[in-house]
Design an enzyme around this catalytic site. Structure first.
Site, PDB file in Angstrom:
ATOM      1  CB  CYS A 199      -0.984  -0.006   1.176  1.00 20.82           C
ATOM      2  SG  CYS A 199      -0.367   0.690   2.707  1.00 20.82           S
ATOM      3  CD  GLU A 200      -0.828   5.606  -3.328  1.00 25.78           C
ATOM      4  OE1 GLU A 200      -1.541   6.610  -3.223  1.00 25.78           O
ATOM      5  OE2 GLU A 200      -0.407   5.192  -4.425  1.00 25.78           O
ATOM      6  CG  HIS A 201      -2.247   5.374   1.938  1.00 27.94           C
ATOM      7  ND1 HIS A 201      -3.454   4.749   1.696  1.00 27.94           N
ATOM      8  CD2 HIS A 201      -2.182   6.398   1.062  1.00 27.94           C
ATOM      9  CE1 HIS A 201      -4.097   5.383   0.729  1.00 27.94           C
ATOM     10  NE2 HIS A 201      -3.345   6.383   0.328  1.00 27.94           N
ATOM     11  CG  HIS A 202       0.286   2.895   6.515  1.00 24.89           C
ATOM     12  ND1 HIS A 202      -1.029   2.828   6.083  1.00 24.89           N
ATOM     13  CD2 HIS A 202       0.321   3.856   7.474  1.00 24.89           C
ATOM     14  CE1 HIS A 202      -1.754   3.694   6.757  1.00 24.89           C
ATOM     15  NE2 HIS A 202      -0.964   4.337   7.609  1.00 24.89           N
ATOM     16  CD  GLN A 256      -8.816  -4.317  -2.567  1.00 21.67           C
ATOM     17  OE1 GLN A 256      -8.362  -4.333  -1.411  1.00 21.67           O
ATOM     18  NE2 GLN A 256      -9.877  -5.008  -2.909  1.00 21.67           N
ATOM     19  CG  HIS A 263      -5.759  -3.681   2.629  1.00 22.41           C
ATOM     20  ND1 HIS A 263      -5.209  -2.787   1.734  1.00 22.41           N
ATOM     21  CD2 HIS A 263      -6.794  -4.273   1.973  1.00 22.41           C
ATOM     22  CE1 HIS A 263      -5.886  -2.846   0.585  1.00 22.41           C
ATOM     23  NE2 HIS A 263      -6.849  -3.734   0.712  1.00 22.41           N
ATOM     24  CB  CYS A 294      -2.062  -0.575   6.491  1.00 18.97           C
ATOM     25  SG  CYS A 294      -3.373  -0.595   5.272  1.00 18.97           S
TER      26      CYS A 294
END
Length: 195
Positions: free
Chosen positions: A86-89, A127, A155, A157
């Site tokens: 995931c690009e956030h975490h 996603q 996920h 995260c």
């Protein structure tokens, strides 16, 4: 990234390893400890592998085995395992992708659909975008009567941090053309549920 590692890849790996060494130190670890001596390079190498999709062209994959065929029924490749970050975490999310298309003069080799999924998954992702990118690539390259993609994923995260919900599954879908008709979507859904 091919099996042959070029100079640019090695240079990027060395720079990333230096950053990872700094991060490990900032976490409070002893970067000179025996078990951590090679960790920065291993992590850099792993990240290059996990994001190798940036260096691959999914449309070329589809066209490399594109054949004229007068078949106008649904083609489904289901239960395609994938792993992404995931690009956030930058934590993993993983699950299964189900892809269908209805040909319009052209088909592609069945193994090419999972390869397209892998190429887009091996990038920093969310996603929702992953679902749409797979759909758009197949639609734009093969020009079928319609494409539908459903992704079911877990996920890390959400499971390791944040809300810490270990059994939650996220489902996304996107579709074009004849899949806009409820009857066609229902047929696809029924076929992917038959396991």
């Amino acid at each position: 990234m091919s099996k042959e590692v070029n100079e640019e890849t090695l240079q990027a790996r060395a720079e990333m390893a230096a950053h990872y060494k700094s991060i490990i130190g900032l976490l409070g670890e002893d970067t000179g400890r025996e078990g951590l001596l090679k960790t920065p390079e291993r992590v850099a190498k792993a990240m290059q592998f996990l994001t190798k999709g940036y260096g691959e062209d999914p449309e070329k994959v589809l066209t490399s085995a594109m054949f004229q065929e007068n078949y106008k029924q649904m083609v489904i490749v289901k239960d395609i395992d994938f792993f992404s970050l995931c690009e956030h975490h930058m934590l993993p999310f993983f699950g299964k992708a189900h892809v269908a298309y209805i040909p319009n003069k052209y088909i592609t080799g069945l193994s090419k659909i999972p390869r397209v999924v892998d190429i887009f998954a091996r990038r920093l992702q969310i996603q929702e975008r992953l679902t749409t990118q797979i759909k758009e690539c197949i639609q734009n390259t093969l020009n079928p009567l319609g494409v539908m993609v459903v992704i079911e994923a877990q996920h890390m995260c959400m499971q390791m941090r944040g809300v810490e919900k270990q059994n939650s599954v996220t489902t996304t879908s996107d579709f074009t053309g004849v899949f806009q008709q409820a009857k066609t979507r229902e047929e696809f859904t029924k076929l992917i549920k038959n396991r």
